[in-house]
Design an enzyme around this catalytic site. Sequence first.
Site, PDB file in Angstrom:
ATOM      1  N   ASP A   1     -50.145 -12.284  70.603  1.00  0.00           N
ATOM      2  CA  ASP A   1     -49.148 -13.333  70.411  1.00  0.00           C
ATOM      3  C   ASP A   1     -47.797 -12.874  70.950  1.00  0.00           C
ATOM      4  OD1 ASP A   1     -50.963 -14.988  69.257  1.00  0.00           O
ATOM      5  OD2 ASP A   1     -50.359 -14.603  67.188  1.00  0.00           O
TER       6      ASP A   1
ATOM      7  N   LYS B   1     -47.543 -18.667  71.416  1.00  0.00           N
ATOM      8  CA  LYS B   1     -47.604 -19.984  70.783  1.00  0.00           C
ATOM      9  C   LYS B   1     -46.231 -20.249  70.189  1.00  0.00           C
ATOM     10  CE  LYS B   1     -51.294 -21.308  68.619  1.00  0.00           C
ATOM     11  NZ  LYS B   1     -51.728 -22.311  69.602  1.00  0.00           N
TER      12      LYS B   1
ATOM     13  N   MET C   1     -41.902 -19.548  59.425  1.00  0.00           N
ATOM     14  CA  MET C   1     -41.646 -20.633  60.383  1.00  0.00           C
ATOM     15  C   MET C   1     -40.721 -21.694  59.772  1.00  0.00           C
ATOM     16  SD  MET C   1     -45.530 -20.887  61.912  1.00  0.00           S
ATOM     17  CE  MET C   1     -46.291 -20.658  60.297  1.00  0.00           C
TER      18      MET C   1
END
Length: 465
Positions: free
Chosen positions: A249, A271, A384
């Site tokens: 990632d 991502k 997030m």
Amino acid sequence: MRHFPVFVDLSNKRVVVSGAGECAVAKLRLLLRTEADIHVFGADPVDVVRDWADAGKITLTSRALQNDNITESVLFYAANDDAAEDARVAAIGRGVSQLTNIVDNLDDSQFITPAIVDRDPVTVAIGTEGAAPVLARKIKQQVEESLPANLGILARIGQAFRPAADALPMGRKRRDFWSRFYFNAGPRALDRGGKIAVQETLNHLLDDALNTRAASGRVHLMGAGPGDPELLTLKARNLLHEADVVIHDQLVSAPILELARREAIVVETGKRGFGKSWKQDDINALMIKHAAQGHHVVRLKSGDPVIFGRLDEEMDALSNAGIPFDIIPGITSASAAAASIGQSLTKRGRNSTFRILTGHDVDGFADHDWRALAKSGSTAAIYMGKRASRFLAGRLLMHGADSAIPITIVENASRADQHILSTSLGALPDLMDQVALDGPAIILLGLAPRAALDAIDTLEEQEFA
């Protein structure tokens, strides 16, 4: 890295040393272990230098070096133990574009000589940029103790056998062959029967490898932790070193990626929220493709793969394709963030539960049990949550949360560029509008930095009032 380590071929190459006293002796002892053509210039050679010259090991000129003595040499050492003379001869070297080392003068040298562990042809070079010679010596001692004295013999026999071993395909099968030889069968054979037994063992190992099917591919779904490479688990470190392919990632830190083998295929499959991203189906297909080719694949995720890592989708894809996999947990960022502010995520008498939340999911801003979260004493780690901070604060305040509840934002938890912001629930949205957080950030609800933790660089909310 100021000095880039290289290994220079000195076989039958001219090396010049200006100086024939004790200062030069240490460098000469090292150079005499090479196949270099060594030329020494010095008006007053010490006895050991004269002995080496008499034995034909060096060419000695008993006078100071002049302009015409340095041409066509590969390396040049100024070792006169006299700053003025070293500066004079170094200028001669630099004048003919000669790589020059001035002994004990790091700043004016164009190259340095590292501490060396010699198991010829295996050579380990150790450097500290001149900052800590005592540290280099200690590391040298530890490396020497870890490498058997007969390693050089095995390496030379293995070197001669390489053309035969090239019959094995490049990659994992060939690496496994050499690993069995150097770390298991080879040393035992050498102890048992010397060089002849080692040669026989190599032939047997090669026959076995040629007649054995290559191992099937496998995927390790692995957590990289919050970013500090020292927080990587030992199992993860070992698997990363062995991987043929690393699919990682965008949040995995560069120091952790540096631990992968140089020959490994390393692919970033970022991502990014609200930006260009790899599709999950494409990541799944990439893992399956490489594993189907027999590769050892590490799917490397920041933090712990079982927490907001879309792990189930990848497991389902691998299972449907018949690809075996393992899950290697990692330290999640919430733990690292709490540790960085000197707090525990649970505390007797404060909170009997702890929640891990996401700020947004596939449907947009994520919904939660706001009434339970708004209660006094509640703690949570919100992943997030940077773009969702105004939504999160609004929902909590709407359900009765106190606007003074402490909030701590930890960006790049555990990394060298870690950044900590301390504020309150009511001030959170305005604070997030005013600061630019480019790295991954954890929002800790109900936790403030421990007052006694002196190392924390905290920005209080009044700075943004």
